[in-house]
Write a protein that holds these residues in place. Structure first.
Motif, PDB file in Angstrom:
ATOM      1  N   GLU A  99       0.661  -1.130   0.021  1.00  0.00           N
ATOM      2  CA  GLU A  99      -0.066   0.098  -0.016  1.00  0.00           C
ATOM      3  C   GLU A  99       0.912   1.191  -0.156  1.00  0.00           C
ATOM      4  N   LYS A 102       2.370   3.376  -3.047  1.00  0.00           N
ATOM      5  CA  LYS A 102       1.792   4.647  -3.579  1.00  0.00           C
ATOM      6  C   LYS A 102       2.463   5.901  -3.312  1.00  0.00           C
ATOM      7  N   ASN A 103       3.140   6.142  -2.116  1.00  0.00           N
ATOM      8  CA  ASN A 103       3.958   7.275  -1.813  1.00  0.00           C
ATOM      9  C   ASN A 103       5.305   7.447  -2.445  1.00  0.00           C
ATOM     10  N   TYR A 104       5.213   7.370  -3.733  1.00  0.00           N
ATOM     11  CA  TYR A 104       6.319   7.104  -4.418  1.00  0.00           C
ATOM     12  C   TYR A 104       7.276   8.377  -4.339  1.00  0.00           C
TER      13      TYR A 104
END
Length: 218
Positions: A99, A102-104
């Protein structure tokens, strides 16, 4: 024979569950970051060269994909543990790790800064004053990583900046705990500690220092 329904038996079960929680969180982090550790060891033994820069580039990508979201997943797993009680966290850890991909932007940003500090530490080894300055800034960077990971996992504070303002000393103590446990592994060569509880125990202590939610005692 110990009666598991007695107080002593219940304490024994609770202790076993507590250790299992530490182990499953830590082992999950270790599995994800095993390639990162090997690459870091290879990089540490290389001299500055084109090959060094290429391996450093690979390490940046690995830290961004594995280490940063893995640390966030560790905090998320510890929070789930404290809210729901002791249990195995293999599946939960990997779910959270996926999950947090997504904070790539944050992951790759922190990974890039980490790679820069690795390079700077290598370059300034022969210059004590510059090397000490780099080490100080590296410590500050570790503070940022821990604060960011905790905030992303728990969403306890309005922002990461608020966390820094409200909990500067606990963040510093958290970094010290992480460094002590990691250095113990290298200096004492405690391989079993790396696998069993090095990162998870540090995350557990840090979570409490930073005021993470507590809903159930084991």
């Amino acid at each position: 024979m110990i009666n598991l329904k007695s107080k002593r038996g219940q304490r024994l079960i609770a202790s076993g569950n507590w250790l299992m929680s530490l182990f499953t969180i830590n082992f999950s982090f270790f599995i994800i970051n095993f390639s990162v550790i090997l690459t870091a060891i290879i990089l540490f033994n290389l001299k500055l060269s084109i090959i060094y820069n290429f391996v450093l580039l690979i390490l940046w990508l690995m830290i961004s994909v594995f280490t940063i979201p893995g640390l966030v997943a560790s905090y998320a797993s510890v929070q789930e543990w404290q809210m729901s009680g002791s249990v195995g966290f293999f599946r939960y850890f990997f779910k959270k790790w996926f999950e947090f991909q997504k904070n790539y932007q944050i992951n790759f940003g922190l990974g890039l800064v980490a790679a820069v500090f690795i390079l700077l530490n290598k370059v300034t080894v022969g210059n004590p004053q510059w090397h000490m300055a780099v080490l100080v800034f590296t410590f500050v960077f570790f503070m940022a990583v821990i604060a960011t990971s905790f905030q992303l996992a728990t969403d306890k504070y309005d922002s990461i900046l608020n966390l820094f303002v409200e909990k500067p000393l606990p963040i510093i103590l958290s970094v010290i705990v992480f460094l002590i446990l990691i250095l113990m592994n290298f200096v004492l060569q405690l391989a079993f500690l790396s696998v069993i509880c090095s990162v998870s125990l540090a995350t557990y202590v840090s979570y409490k220092l930073l005021g993470g939610q507590m809903a159930k005692k084991d």
